[in-house]
Structure formats: C-alpha cells, structure tokens
Design a protein around this motif. Structure first.
Motif, PDB file in Angstrom:
ATOM      1  N   UNK A 107       0.814  -1.209   0.000  1.00 57.87           N
ATOM      2  CA  UNK A 107       0.000   0.000   0.000  1.00 57.87           C
ATOM      3  C   UNK A 107       0.851   1.262   0.000  1.00 57.87           C
ATOM      4  N   UNK A 108       1.990   1.216   0.718  1.00 58.11           N
ATOM      5  CA  UNK A 108       2.792   2.424   0.857  1.00 58.11           C
ATOM      6  C   UNK A 108       4.241   2.061   1.136  1.00 58.11           C
ATOM      7  N   UNK A 109       5.166   2.784   0.518  1.00 59.88           N
ATOM      8  CA  UNK A 109       6.593   2.709   0.810  1.00 59.88           C
ATOM      9  C   UNK A 109       7.059   4.093   1.209  1.00 59.88           C
ATOM     10  N   UNK A 110       7.680   4.206   2.374  1.00 60.55           N
ATOM     11  CA  UNK A 110       8.090   5.514   2.886  1.00 60.55           C
ATOM     12  C   UNK A 110       9.453   5.404   3.552  1.00 60.55           C
ATOM     13  N   UNK A 111      10.436   6.157   3.029  1.00 59.74           N
ATOM     14  CA  UNK A 111      11.759   6.129   3.653  1.00 59.74           C
ATOM     15  C   UNK A 111      11.687   6.845   5.001  1.00 59.74           C
ATOM     16  N   UNK A 112      12.024   6.107   6.058  1.00 59.62           N
ATOM     17  CA  UNK A 112      12.016   6.664   7.408  1.00 59.62           C
ATOM     18  C   UNK A 112      13.374   7.239   7.780  1.00 59.62           C
ATOM     19  N   UNK A 113      14.417   6.797   7.102  1.00 58.61           N
ATOM     20  CA  UNK A 113      15.763   7.354   7.243  1.00 58.61           C
ATOM     21  C   UNK A 113      16.536   6.959   6.003  1.00 58.61           C
ATOM     22  N   UNK A 120       3.923  -0.487   4.239  1.00 60.64           N
ATOM     23  CA  UNK A 120       2.557  -0.767   4.687  1.00 60.64           C
ATOM     24  C   UNK A 120       1.935  -1.767   3.740  1.00 60.64           C
ATOM     25  N   UNK A 121       1.423  -2.866   4.288  1.00 62.31           N
ATOM     26  CA  UNK A 121       0.814  -3.922   3.494  1.00 62.31           C
ATOM     27  C   UNK A 121      -0.689  -3.945   3.721  1.00 62.31           C
ATOM     28  N   UNK A 122      -1.437  -4.112   2.653  1.00 62.85           N
ATOM     29  CA  UNK A 122      -2.892  -4.207   2.739  1.00 62.85           C
ATOM     30  C   UNK A 122      -3.325  -5.647   2.481  1.00 62.85           C
ATOM     31  N   UNK A 123      -4.108  -6.184   3.397  1.00 67.30           N
ATOM     32  CA  UNK A 123      -4.673  -7.519   3.239  1.00 67.30           C
ATOM     33  C   UNK A 123      -5.884  -7.462   2.307  1.00 67.30           C
ATOM     34  N   UNK A 124      -6.324  -8.598   1.780  1.00 65.66           N
ATOM     35  CA  UNK A 124      -7.574  -8.599   0.998  1.00 65.66           C
ATOM     36  C   UNK A 124      -8.709  -7.990   1.806  1.00 65.66           C
ATOM     37  N   UNK A 125      -9.658  -7.368   1.128  1.00 70.68           N
ATOM     38  CA  UNK A 125     -10.683  -6.565   1.798  1.00 70.68           C
ATOM     39  C   UNK A 125     -11.505  -7.360   2.795  1.00 70.68           C
ATOM     40  N   UNK A 126     -11.649  -8.654   2.598  1.00 70.41           N
ATOM     41  CA  UNK A 126     -12.458  -9.468   3.502  1.00 70.41           C
ATOM     42  C   UNK A 126     -11.606 -10.271   4.491  1.00 70.41           C
ATOM     43  N   UNK A 127     -10.320  -9.942   4.615  1.00 66.85           N
ATOM     44  CA  UNK A 127      -9.404 -10.697   5.464  1.00 66.85           C
ATOM     45  C   UNK A 127      -8.781  -9.814   6.528  1.00 66.85           C
ATOM     46  N   UNK A 128      -8.469 -10.407   7.674  1.00 63.89           N
ATOM     47  CA  UNK A 128      -7.660  -9.793   8.721  1.00 63.89           C
ATOM     48  C   UNK A 128      -6.695 -10.850   9.219  1.00 63.89           C
ATOM     49  N   UNK A 183       4.753   0.617  -5.241  1.00 61.39           N
ATOM     50  CA  UNK A 183       3.483   0.464  -4.546  1.00 61.39           C
ATOM     51  C   UNK A 183       2.496  -0.266  -5.453  1.00 61.39           C
ATOM     52  N   UNK A 184       1.605  -1.018  -4.847  1.00 59.19           N
ATOM     53  CA  UNK A 184       0.606  -1.886  -5.490  1.00 59.19           C
ATOM     54  C   UNK A 184       1.169  -3.257  -5.851  1.00 59.19           C
TER      55      UNK A 184
END
Length: 342
Positions: A107-113, A120-128, A183-184
C-alpha cells in the motif's frame, strides 16, 4: 513415518513427521513453544532432550555450544527427531495463533531514514490477520526463499500491516525493496510467527531494549499496552549509532509526554559531531544496567542484532534478572556466518 514427542513438565503430546523440525510440528499442533528466529541463530527455542535422538540440523555456534549439545541440549527450530522423544522446555501461556498464507498488496513505501524503509501492506478486503503485538511475518519469495520482518503495528490496527526494513548491504530482498519495488506490488506472506509478545498476566515493571529496527516490534508492544491501559511502568531504551538512526524518535517522545507510566531513553553508540547529542551514549544494554544494577523483579523484552541480544541476556542475568523474565527476538540476515551442521 512420524514420531511422538512428549513435553515435560506439562506432559503434552504431539507428533512430528519425518523431516520436519520439532518446532514446526509444535506450531502446527497449536503448542506454543518459545522461539524467535526459526533458523538456529537466537537460541530462544533451546531445550533439553531427555529421551530419544535428534538430528541437530544447521545452527549457529553462538546459539548452541558444543558442550550444551553433548549434554542433550537442542535447538528445536532446527532439530529433527530420529525417534520418539521426551523433551523439557518452557511453554508460552495460551494457545498459539496458527500461521496462515495470505496475499498482500504494498500500500505504501516511505523512507524513514537513509537506510530504513517503512512498508505498509494491505490484506484482501475481507481478510484480517490475527496476531499478537511483537510477532513477525515471512515473505514467501518466488524462488522458495523466505524473508522475515517484525510487525510494527498493534493488533487493534489490523487493517494494514506495518514493517520497518533496514537496507542490508548485498541483501537481495532489501535492495529490491529500496531500488525497484513499486506500490501496489502483490506479495505472499505467512504468519504470524514468534513468541516475542507482552505477557499481560505479569505485574512486573517492563524494560524494553531495542537496537536499530528492533524498534519495530517494540513499537507494536507499546501501542498495544497503551491501548489496553496497562499501568505497569514501561521503560524503553532504544540504541542506535547516530541520531539519524532513531528514525521515529518523535513517536516515543510523544508516548512519554502523554503517559506518566512510560519512559523513553535513547542511547547513541557513535553520535556524529553535528548531532549535538546531549543524551546517553555507549551500548544500550549497559545503559539499562547503569539505571538498574539489580534487575530482580523486572521483565525484559529485547530485540536487535543477535550479538546485542546475547550479551544483554548474559549480563542481565548476572545482575539478577530471572531467566524466565527475559524475552527476545534476534534479527538475522539472509546469509549469516558461522553456521554449524550436525
């Protein structure tokens, strides 16, 4: 062919198929043995073989000495039964959460340093994914390899999974993440794994020790504890080389400002001249000992490089910390050295 394993002192029984490790079979059976790395590095799964015979597999001599092996000690993440076994080891309270294989989308890649990437990873919409704060997941790569990373978010924020990845020189996966991944992107993961999570039934004051990106699972543990309203004193020591390596320094500062039971102590081992550092310096575990020369009555959670975890474990015990109150997660890389095959 399969073998029966009896655990002492609980007398719980499970079976191990030929070629499987004791730990993998225990996980499949829902039995919660302590473990961390699953590759013979950290020593968290060490126990005693009381009866029967095992093939010790590949492991690191820092995790299991030759003298320990000769007295019947084994690393259950590597050991494969050659007969029925009786083993002695600690068990973690509660039932383990069975690992699952799931697809995820980046979902997202962000350089923290300069050398830490937040993913950030997104699971399938019906999954946790059900997990305990501090556990880790493994990426299942196309060539059959696996790469393990700790979850940096708490379970109550389970819509996404958060990871902190340090760029490893020569590391194929992290080089790909930093230089090519978009991303994606769709990946496969398996998890959760690990027994590095807060023991909520204890009343002991908590000391958290993080080295570098060892902050990731510690972050999840702290956010979980604050969400639950746990009142036990919690002190976080975060060790890094320079100020830049404290890549989310404002977050624990905010925890400290908003929660009177939480303390944050950053420690730099080699601050740069332009850091203008006025805080603690040296090795992070030594800072803990300076503040707590008597560690009886504490509970410690330690995450970072294997050498840091090993030295902290040894030195904390010599200052009175009970063996059963030390919990660890040692970070390892794809091609570590000094591996032993038995």
């Amino acid at each position: 062919m399969s073998f029966q394993v009896i655990i002492k002192p609980s007398d719980r029984v499970f079976t191990v198929d030929e070629g499987d490790t004791v730990l993998d079979a225990a996980i499949d059976a829902g039995i919660n043995l302590p473990y961390g790395c699953r590759n013979g590095t950290c020593g968290a799964c060490k126990g005693q073989v009381l009866a029967g015979e095992v093939s010790d597999g590949e492991y690191f001599d820092s995790a299991l000495s030759e003298d320990e092996r000769k007295t019947g000690k084994a690393l259950f993440c590597c050991a494969q039964p050659l007969s029925d076994l009786v083993i002695e080891c600690r068990e973690v309270a509660g039932e383990g959460i069975p690992p699952r294989i799931m697809p995820v989308r980046v979902e997202k890649l962000e350089k923290l340093s300069h050398d830490v990437m937040g993913m950030t990873l997104k699971l399938p919409s019906n999954e946790r994914m059900q997990f305990m704060a501090g556990q880790y997941i493994e990426f299942l790569l196309k060539d059959g390899r696996r790469r393990a990373f700790s979850l940096a978010n708490a379970p109550h924020h389970d819509r996404f999974l958060e990871l902190h990845m340090r760029l490893v020189p020569g590391g194929q996966f992290t080089q790909y993440v930093f230089n090519e991944m978009q991303e994606k992107t769709i990946l496969r993961i398996e998890g959760p794994f690990g027994t590095f999570f807060l023991r909520e039934d204890s009343t002991c004051p908590v000391i958290l020790v993080a080295g570098g990106t060892g902050f990731a699972p510690v972050k999840g543990i702290v956010e979980h504890a604050l969400q639950l309203g746990i009142k036990r004193p919690i002190t976080l020591y975060w060790g890094a080389r320079t100020r830049e390596d404290l890549y989310l320094d404002d977050l624990p500062q905010r925890w400290q400002a908003e929660n009177p039971s939480f303390r944050y102590i950053p420690v730099l081992s080699d601050p740069a001249p332009d850091d203008a550092w006025q805080g603690r310096t040296g090795l992070v575990h030594q800072a803990v000992l300076e503040d707590h020369p008597d560690m009886q009555g504490y509970q410690v959670y330690c995450c970072g490089a294997p050498q840091m975890v090993e030295v902290a474990h040894r030195d904390f015990q010599s200052h009175g910390l009970p063996e059963e109150e030390f919990f660890s997660d040692a970070f390892t890389f794809a091609n570590p050295v000094a591996k032993v095959t038995v």
